[in-house]
Design a protein around this motif. Structure first.
Motif, PDB file in Angstrom:
ATOM      1  N   ALA A   1       0.850  -1.187   0.000  1.00 14.40           N
ATOM      2  CA  ALA A   1       0.000   0.000   0.000  1.00 14.40           C
ATOM      3  C   ALA A   1       0.890   1.243   0.000  1.00 14.40           C
ATOM      4  O   ALA A   1       2.036   1.214  -0.427  1.00 14.40           O
ATOM      5  CB  ALA A   1      -0.961  -0.018   1.193  1.00 14.40           C
ATOM      6  N   GLY A   2       0.353   2.349   0.495  1.00 13.07           N
ATOM      7  CA  GLY A   2       1.104   3.596   0.491  1.00 13.07           C
ATOM      8  C   GLY A   2       0.169   4.735   0.810  1.00 13.07           C
ATOM      9  O   GLY A   2      -0.811   4.561   1.534  1.00 13.07           O
ATOM     10  N   GLY A   3       0.436   5.895   0.241  1.00 14.72           N
ATOM     11  CA  GLY A   3      -0.411   7.047   0.516  1.00 14.72           C
ATOM     12  C   GLY A   3      -0.023   8.236  -0.335  1.00 14.72           C
ATOM     13  O   GLY A   3       1.111   8.366  -0.793  1.00 14.72           O
ATOM     14  N   LYS A   4      -0.997   9.120  -0.517  1.00 20.05           N
ATOM     15  CA  LYS A   4      -0.824  10.335  -1.296  1.00 20.05           C
ATOM     16  C   LYS A   4      -0.426  11.479  -0.380  1.00 20.05           C
ATOM     17  O   LYS A   4      -0.917  11.574   0.742  1.00 20.05           O
ATOM     18  CB  LYS A   4      -2.154  10.641  -1.989  1.00 20.05           C
ATOM     19  N   THR A   5       0.457  12.349  -0.852  1.00 19.50           N
ATOM     20  CA  THR A   5       0.841  13.524  -0.068  1.00 19.50           C
ATOM     21  C   THR A   5       0.120  14.763  -0.590  1.00 19.50           C
ATOM     22  O   THR A   5      -0.309  14.801  -1.753  1.00 19.50           O
ATOM     23  CB  THR A   5       2.358  13.788  -0.123  1.00 19.50           C
ATOM     24  N   PRO A   6      -0.023  15.803   0.234  1.00 24.26           N
ATOM     25  CA  PRO A   6      -0.652  17.053  -0.237  1.00 24.26           C
ATOM     26  C   PRO A   6       0.143  17.760  -1.324  1.00 24.26           C
ATOM     27  O   PRO A   6      -0.390  18.641  -1.990  1.00 24.26           O
ATOM     28  CB  PRO A   6      -0.733  17.904   1.033  1.00 24.26           C
ATOM     29  N   TRP A   7       1.430  17.405  -1.495  1.00 23.50           N
ATOM     30  CA  TRP A   7       2.224  18.039  -2.547  1.00 23.50           C
ATOM     31  C   TRP A   7       2.313  17.139  -3.783  1.00 23.50           C
ATOM     32  O   TRP A   7       3.205  17.253  -4.613  1.00 23.50           O
ATOM     33  CB  TRP A   7       3.613  18.435  -2.035  1.00 23.50           C
ATOM     34  N   ASN A   8       1.362  16.208  -3.905  1.00 21.86           N
ATOM     35  CA  ASN A   8       1.182  15.416  -5.127  1.00 21.86           C
ATOM     36  C   ASN A   8       2.321  14.456  -5.422  1.00 21.86           C
ATOM     37  O   ASN A   8       2.769  14.330  -6.571  1.00 21.86           O
ATOM     38  CB  ASN A   8       0.913  16.313  -6.336  1.00 21.86           C
ATOM     39  N   THR A   9       2.770  13.754  -4.398  1.00 21.47           N
ATOM     40  CA  THR A   9       3.634  12.603  -4.602  1.00 21.47           C
ATOM     41  C   THR A   9       2.935  11.380  -4.027  1.00 21.47           C
ATOM     42  O   THR A   9       2.001  11.479  -3.225  1.00 21.47           O
ATOM     43  CB  THR A   9       5.013  12.786  -3.943  1.00 21.47           C
ATOM     44  N   TRP A  10       3.399  10.217  -4.447  1.00 16.35           N
ATOM     45  CA  TRP A  10       2.864   8.938  -3.992  1.00 16.35           C
ATOM     46  C   TRP A  10       3.926   8.239  -3.152  1.00 16.35           C
ATOM     47  O   TRP A  10       5.060   8.045  -3.600  1.00 16.35           O
ATOM     48  CB  TRP A  10       2.477   8.070  -5.179  1.00 16.35           C
ATOM     49  N   LEU A  11       3.562   7.892  -1.910  1.00 15.40           N
ATOM     50  CA  LEU A  11       4.452   7.142  -1.034  1.00 15.40           C
ATOM     51  C   LEU A  11       4.170   5.662  -1.233  1.00 15.40           C
ATOM     52  O   LEU A  11       3.091   5.178  -0.908  1.00 15.40           O
ATOM     53  CB  LEU A  11       4.226   7.535   0.423  1.00 15.40           C
ATOM     54  N   SER A  12       5.129   4.943  -1.786  1.00 18.21           N
ATOM     55  CA  SER A  12       4.985   3.521  -2.062  1.00 18.21           C
ATOM     56  C   SER A  12       5.762   2.742  -1.012  1.00 18.21           C
ATOM     57  O   SER A  12       6.963   2.981  -0.814  1.00 18.21           O
ATOM     58  CB  SER A  12       5.507   3.192  -3.463  1.00 18.21           C
ATOM     59  N   CYS A  13       5.079   1.806  -0.329  1.00 16.71           N
ATOM     60  CA  CYS A  13       5.650   1.153   0.851  1.00 16.71           C
ATOM     61  C   CYS A  13       5.972  -0.315   0.591  1.00 16.71           C
ATOM     62  O   CYS A  13       5.152  -1.044   0.020  1.00 16.71           O
ATOM     63  CB  CYS A  13       4.665   1.256   2.014  1.00 16.71           C
ATOM     64  N   GLU A  14       7.150  -0.745   1.031  1.00 16.84           N
ATOM     65  CA  GLU A  14       7.563  -2.139   0.889  1.00 16.84           C
ATOM     66  C   GLU A  14       7.081  -2.969   2.080  1.00 16.84           C
ATOM     67  O   GLU A  14       7.420  -2.670   3.226  1.00 16.84           O
ATOM     68  CB  GLU A  14       9.087  -2.241   0.816  1.00 16.84           C
ATOM     69  N   GLU A  15       6.331  -4.023   1.773  1.00 17.65           N
ATOM     70  CA  GLU A  15       5.836  -4.914   2.817  1.00 17.65           C
ATOM     71  C   GLU A  15       6.797  -6.088   2.988  1.00 17.65           C
ATOM     72  O   GLU A  15       6.480  -7.242   2.696  1.00 17.65           O
ATOM     73  CB  GLU A  15       4.432  -5.424   2.473  1.00 17.65           C
ATOM     74  N   VAL A  16       8.003  -5.785   3.437  1.00 13.78           N
ATOM     75  CA  VAL A  16       9.015  -6.779   3.756  1.00 13.78           C
ATOM     76  C   VAL A  16       9.696  -6.360   5.050  1.00 13.78           C
ATOM     77  O   VAL A  16       9.631  -5.188   5.445  1.00 13.78           O
ATOM     78  CB  VAL A  16      10.068  -6.918   2.625  1.00 13.78           C
ATOM     79  N   SER A  17      10.348  -7.308   5.716  1.00 20.37           N
ATOM     80  CA  SER A  17      11.077  -6.974   6.931  1.00 20.37           C
ATOM     81  C   SER A  17      12.105  -5.887   6.645  1.00 20.37           C
ATOM     82  O   SER A  17      12.875  -5.986   5.683  1.00 20.37           O
ATOM     83  CB  SER A  17      11.758  -8.226   7.469  1.00 20.37           C
ATOM     84  N   ARG A  18      12.054  -4.831   7.437  1.00 19.82           N
ATOM     85  CA  ARG A  18      12.927  -3.678   7.265  1.00 19.82           C
ATOM     86  C   ARG A  18      12.776  -3.085   5.869  1.00 19.82           C
ATOM     87  O   ARG A  18      13.731  -2.662   5.228  1.00 19.82           O
ATOM     88  CB  ARG A  18      14.377  -4.013   7.586  1.00 19.82           C
TER      89      ARG A  18
END
Length: 386
Positions: A132-149
């Motif tokens: 998953a991830g999330g949108k920022t107010p400055w129009n970038t996408w935070l992409s999250c790694e679902e792995v240890s560390r």
């Protein structure tokens, strides 16, 4: 799930409206939600693409894993997961993670003002199990790694600027992120059976390269007050981040996360709960718990990704269950909004509304075959309440 600072035409806002256009209006919320008639009515028969939708709504497939996106030469990624929409002139962009390891990354589809597909491109490559991830107010996408560390990567949805790894946001089994422009923090979920809930406090809002990672502290009850404590070592080695602060509250498999109107909601798949934090009173409670449903079976199981609409409705995707997206209304009614049929080996991922709020995008991660190479991404159009 498992199972730029790139400032582009948007001011860095200080209101919930700056984040995803999903200001929750006047929500009273007296948790936990119970089954009842949904605001959109009963689901109809399955259409040609296997979608059961309420009257007045229609759906279409916009992309399939391994196949070119319609009208383009770009091949859609495997295992489509978390996503978000970004305004792009009179049109918009839908970004989607790829939850494969190795490979991962992010792709995007672009649309014009009428909703026609105008292109597709790569946003991020060479990462691992981007969930998953999330949108920022400055129009970038935070992409999250679902792995240890795992890491958080800040990406440009237009695919112009290079993605940046945001080490300060911590190394753990990342799931979702949600921006809170009022408090100038980013909330983060952790997909572990004894996971925690975090917030990242950047030194300068709009710059995620430096800041403090904090973890939520609270008692073991399902409601009460909470505080925040700084994680001493966000790198998570040798001690994982969730074990560094005494009294950190545990959540069973953190998944989706959504912020609006001084409230943050997040899901925990291990016990099918939707949690709510009231950020003005620093208190927490259950918004939904399938074990507390009365008068029949729980309509929502396998809670996962979550998004919100301008009406105050939460849309919660199922990992398994009946392959539904369910709606939780501000008056605490939970009901199915749509169902994907003929895909029992899959999960629903990446729900996100277009900027106008009249189109909902999401994916079936493993499609009809149950294989990550058979993902299907959909669009549903209709009279969503505003």
């Amino acid at each position: 799930m498992k199972r730029r600072n790139f400032l582009r035409g948007a001011a860095i806002g200080t209101s919930a409206a700056a984040f995803g256009g999903t200001l929750m209006r006047g929500a009273a919320y007296a948790a936990p939600a119970q089954p009842g008639p949904g605001p959109y009515g009963a689901l109809g028969s399955a259409d040609a693409s296997g979608l059961q939708l309420p009257s007045g709504f229609s759906g279409r497939v916009i992309a399939r894993s391994g196949q070119p996106v319609a009208g383009t030469s770009y091949r859609w990624h495997s295992a489509p997961d978390g996503g978000a929409c970004f305004a792009d002139g009179s049109g918009w962009i839908y970004v989607s993670n790829s939850e494969i390891n190795p490979g991962g990354g992010v792709s995007a589809v672009t649309f014009n003002s009428s909703g026609a597909i105008t292109g597709a491109h790569r946003v991020l490559s060479g990462t691992r199990q981007n969930c998953a991830g999330g949108k920022t107010p400055w129009n970038t996408w935070l992409s999250c790694e679902e792995v240890s560390r795992g890491y958080v990567y800040e990406t440009d949805p237009w695919g112009v600027e290079a993605a940046t790894r945001r080490d300060a946001m911590g190394r753990f089994t990342h799931e979702a992120a949600a921006a809170d422009p009022a408090r100038r923090v980013i909330y983060l979920t952790e997909d572990e059976p004894d996971g925690c809930f975090y917030r990242f406090v950047p030194t300068s809002w709009g710059d995620l390269s430096v800041g403090s990672l904090q973890v939520l502290k609270a008692g073991t009850a399902t409601s009460g007050s909470f505080t925040w404590a700084t994680v001493p070592d966000p790198d998570g080695s040798p001690t994982v981040t969730r074990d560094q602060v005494s009294g950190a509250k545990r959540f069973n498999g953190g998944e989706g996360c959504h912020y609006a109107d001084d409230t943050v909601w997040f899901t925990a798949k291990g016990d099918n709960r939707v949690w709510r934090l009231n950020l003005t009173s620093d208190s927490y409670e259950l918004a939904y718990d399938d074990s507390l449903v009365t008068g029949g079976g729980a309509p929502l199981t396998g809670v996962d990704n979550v998004t919100g609409s301008s009406s105050g409705d939460l849309f919660v995707a199922e990992d398994g269950g009946n392959m539904e997206i369910c709606v939780i209304t501000p008056d605490d009614v939970v009901a199915p909004f749509l169902r994907v049929t003929g895909q029992p080996g899959s999960e629903i991922t990446g729900p996100a509304f277009s900027p106008g709020g009249d189109r909902l995008y999401f994916s079936s991660q493993r499609g009809t075959t149950g294989s990550s190479s058979d993902g299907i991404t959909y669009e549903v159009t209709g009279p969503f309440r505003g």
